[in-house]
Design a protein around this motif. Sequence first.
Motif, PDB file in Angstrom:
ATOM      1  N   GLY A   1     -71.809 -24.085 111.291  1.00 17.42           N
ATOM      2  CA  GLY A   1     -72.382 -23.447 110.130  1.00 17.42           C
ATOM      3  C   GLY A   1     -72.365 -21.951 110.254  1.00 17.42           C
ATOM      4  N   ALA A   2     -72.617 -21.468 111.448  1.00 13.28           N
ATOM      5  CA  ALA A   2     -72.638 -20.021 111.630  1.00 13.28           C
ATOM      6  C   ALA A   2     -71.259 -19.430 111.401  1.00 13.28           C
ATOM      7  CB  ALA A   2     -73.114 -19.681 113.033  1.00 13.28           C
TER       8      ALA A   2
ATOM      9  N   MET B   1     -75.034 -22.833 107.189  1.00  9.60           N
ATOM     10  CA  MET B   1     -75.708 -22.540 108.436  1.00  9.60           C
ATOM     11  C   MET B   1     -76.889 -23.462 108.621  1.00  9.60           C
ATOM     12  SD  MET B   1     -76.625 -18.957 110.067  1.00  9.60           S
ATOM     13  CE  MET B   1     -78.065 -18.516 109.159  1.00  9.60           C
ATOM     14  N   ASP B   2     -77.609 -23.755 107.541  1.00 11.00           N
ATOM     15  CA  ASP B   2     -78.721 -24.690 107.650  1.00 11.00           C
ATOM     16  C   ASP B   2     -78.236 -26.061 108.051  1.00 11.00           C
ATOM     17  OD1 ASP B   2     -80.546 -23.462 104.770  1.00 11.00           O
ATOM     18  OD2 ASP B   2     -80.407 -22.771 106.831  1.00 11.00           O
TER      19      ASP B   2
ATOM     20  N   PHE C   1     -67.526 -27.113 112.703  1.00 11.80           N
ATOM     21  CA  PHE C   1     -68.044 -28.171 111.836  1.00 11.80           C
ATOM     22  C   PHE C   1     -69.539 -28.088 111.638  1.00 11.80           C
ATOM     23  CE2 PHE C   1     -64.198 -30.224 111.468  1.00 11.80           C
ATOM     24  CZ  PHE C   1     -63.565 -30.202 112.680  1.00 11.80           C
ATOM     25  N   VAL C   2     -69.969 -28.633 110.500  1.00 15.77           N
ATOM     26  CA  VAL C   2     -71.392 -28.794 110.295  1.00 15.77           C
ATOM     27  C   VAL C   2     -71.812 -30.068 110.995  1.00 15.77           C
ATOM     28  CG1 VAL C   2     -71.321 -27.603 108.108  1.00 15.77           C
ATOM     29  CG2 VAL C   2     -71.044 -30.043 108.163  1.00 15.77           C
ATOM     30  N   ARG C   3     -73.100 -30.204 111.228  1.00 16.20           N
ATOM     31  CA  ARG C   3     -73.542 -31.396 111.969  1.00 16.20           C
ATOM     32  C   ARG C   3     -73.753 -32.543 111.020  1.00 16.20           C
ATOM     33  NH1 ARG C   3     -78.467 -28.650 111.974  1.00 16.20           N
ATOM     34  NH2 ARG C   3     -77.771 -27.624 113.846  1.00 16.20           N
TER      35      ARG C   3
ATOM     36  N   SER D   1     -81.753 -25.241 112.651  1.00 12.53           N
ATOM     37  CA  SER D   1     -82.262 -24.969 111.323  1.00 12.53           C
ATOM     38  C   SER D   1     -83.318 -25.969 110.914  1.00 12.53           C
ATOM     39  CB  SER D   1     -81.112 -24.986 110.329  1.00 12.53           C
ATOM     40  OG  SER D   1     -80.291 -26.085 110.622  1.00 12.53           O
TER      41      SER D   1
ATOM     42  N   GLN E   1     -65.113 -15.869 114.750  1.00 10.40           N
ATOM     43  CA  GLN E   1     -65.924 -15.475 113.613  1.00 10.40           C
ATOM     44  C   GLN E   1     -65.682 -14.038 113.236  1.00 10.40           C
ATOM     45  OE1 GLN E   1     -69.675 -16.389 115.208  1.00 10.40           O
ATOM     46  NE2 GLN E   1     -69.566 -18.529 114.674  1.00 10.40           N
TER      47      GLN E   1
ATOM     48  N   GLY F   1     -75.392 -26.747 109.587  1.00  9.88           N
ATOM     49  CA  GLY F   1     -74.590 -26.789 110.791  1.00  9.88           C
ATOM     50  C   GLY F   1     -75.242 -26.157 111.998  1.00  9.88           C
TER      51      GLY F   1
END
Lengths: 200, 386, 327
Positions: free
Chosen positions: B140-141, B131-132, C288-290, C214, C36, B134
């Motif tokens: 991420g969530a 989550m951090d 996806f993650v960034r 974040s 989710q 993404g």
Amino acid sequence: MPGEARPGFWTETTQLVRAVGRAMGVTFKNLLRRPITVRYPTVKRVYPERFRGILALTYDPQTGEENCIGCRLCEYICPPQVIKVEMLKAEKRNWAKTFTLELYSCEFCELCVQVCPTDAIVMMRSFDLATADRRELLLDKDRLHALGLQFEPSWATGNRLRDMQAPPKPAKPTAQPTPDRRGPEASQGASTANPQSANP
Amino acid sequence: MATLPRTTVEIGYGGSERLTMNMGPQHPSAHGVFRAILTLEGETVVGVDAVIGYLHRCHEKLAETLTYVQYPTIASKTDYVSAMTAELAYVAAVELVGKIEVPKRAQYLRVLCAELQRIASHCLWLGTWCMDMGGALGGGATIFLYTIRERELILDLFETLTGARLLYGFHQVGGTRYDLPAGWTQKCRETLAVIAQRLGEYEAMLEDNAFFLVRTQGVGVVSRELAEDVGVAGPLLRGSGVAYDLRTAAPYSSYEDFGVRVPVETAGDCYARYRVRMAEFRESMRIVHAALDGLPEGPISSRPGVKSVGQVRVAKGEGYSRIEGARGEVGCYLVADGGPKPYRLKWRGASFSNLAVLPHIIPGHKVADVVAIMGSVDPVFGEVDR
Amino acid sequence: MTLAYHALVGFIVLNVVIGMVTYVTLLERKFAARMQSRIGPYYVGPRGLLQPIADALKLMLKEDIVPTSADRWIYNLAPIVFLIPCILIFATLPFAPGLGVADLNIGVLFFLAVSSLEIVGLFMGGWGSNNKYALLSAMRAVNQIISYDLPFVFAAFVPVLLAGSLQMSTIVEAQRGLWFVAYPLIGQLAFVMFLIATLAAENRVPFDILEAESELVAGFRVEYSGMKFALIQLGEYAHMIGTSFLGALLFLGGWLGPGSDTPLVGALWFLLKAMLIFLVVTWVRWSFVRIRVDHILAVSWKLLLPATIVLLLATGFWVALRGPHAG
């Protein structure tokens, strides 16, 4: 990163495309799963037998008298010291003159339940006591007794917990179950024939 | 490595090239309450000044005022994410100093709960770390919600066992407070089967993903010498090539019966620590199955059920117990003076020592890497500040 | 007379667009929630259908806080400067033959040019907030959007070349036989690159380094509250839908589909196709993650820009070989 070394470019790109497809496939699979949300408060989850919820005081099922003898063991063991008891002395047995419990500071550790010699204080299988005024969570004796009748109690009482922790005794010839001292509703469905194993 | 002294903290943009930015205690990815004063040159971090103490609750003083019967429920609040191992550290210290026997069944139950707790804690770690990296409103969530869903399954198991979901009060001096209810072992095995399958899904989402690899490989490299110098433990140490795990190096509570295999990676970056923790997932599941299979009958406590607050008295002595928590070595140094309360208690928080590497490894990375590194170090501030 | 008529049409389109934007937020929230394992907004209205209304009301009633050290003019103007280009792009979109505000003969060019003006509002927001987080995010945003506008434009020009005109209705008519996305290799590659460039130009994950909750806690929007925040959100989602509509128009045949002779059915097809693109973008967003900002820029300059240039050249070559396209 794709684009660095010419020979590895296509392999990297295909790997990236495959990884993207796999990740999106996982999210798509979850799209088709049932959501796991429980729509509280319309739908309530079934809380387990030993759930540690709100505290309450109990009556003796046979005589209808209060179980609490005002011994103050719960007051002494409570780590955040939320219980205050005054004893009222009488000839046959003692009573609790006042019994206050500050539920807003309680840490729900069940130690008071564990030490109670008469199974007077127990925890309920519910936590639905939200209020807008914190003073309503300063429970006095009447309120605690009312809560005991309002909700369903958890399996754990002082005697049952202590029996569970003590070394197993040799089997007695008369299998008398531990008397249930909490109240009429509690004794239905909770069997304690063998306190050592097969606990509910 | 140069961390700027506090006096030179300044708000500077308007001429100076260095920007001092506060990643303050209120931050979505501070993993609790952690303040990092970053000195930036453009996007690169050149200095980190770590400020802790925002969650100090005087645990060690509190332990001097509470007896050995009362404190285990409080001990779970140091490492609240991994409460079973925190309580275990305290009661192990009392049993060590007081030379109190723990029956075999209780030891197996402790192992069972510690390993289940490790799985739950790593679920939370994976979720918050992704989550951090993404974003709370992004991919991420999604992984966060998936891993929390799995953690909820384990918490349901604990709820059926103890009645509580996060802070259990499961341990007491001499054994445990609760025994397994009927049907628990079956439910436990089913839950672990579900989690093993879902874990495969997460690895599919992350392993080959170039986005994930690019964010974690080569980032936050902790060399073996640095790890041994600073004194970190847990996955942070094992990701840097040191095969040290307290469950095999100094076994406690019958761990020697299980043949724990310690996963080790040598790269020392975030990806290596990720692989170590994923391997720990699987190893913990194997240990739980072994513990369920070999669970002996018997009492769950060597002390009769607690009836009064001053029941446990420990003779004069001191000792240090060490537990392999989810984050590293959780230690409890106890000085007893013969009464029902300790004379002095000192917690060694795993995250406190692990955080000490941050000023060494963060400078040189970009701002976005700070959260990736912090996530892979996995601090819990209940342990750091106590 | 005609001015009043056009103003009325514009007003109607504006309202429809804003309504659509608010309900697209609900669609995204529900879709993301289902991915989710949870349900999205559920309690406000039947099955959560009134949630966007509740959100809008909430934002209107919130206190409007202006930081004392903010640059007042820039700070206050930024949401407006951000919003106007994002809504203006809808003026050039023809929702069906004859149903649109202005079907310019340089429609695509106007769309692309105006949509990249939002960066000005974005940077004004970041600068005027007098907040280091906002400034950092605004700088990153400028970097990213400028880098990705080029591949975005080049990918969008592939259909223009294939159709031979910048006018949007002409491009749709040219897809009567075969949608541009179905053209062998050129169409698919161009579509994929258009989608990637859209993700980056909209600051969507995996390219959302700009807002990066974040790290930068809402980026350039961090100091905005109440109605100004609502305007910024509106602008973002309007831009998102606008580019979805553009993608549907350029690649998926616009309003063409069975029964599209009647304008309303055609508009419905157009809406469905745009929502399809929007859902694909959302699906990518939640999977996806960034990636870090230097990697984002590397992807743009080292990979996407050369690829789109090559693609454009190839398309031009093919069009030249094919001969002039009728219409």
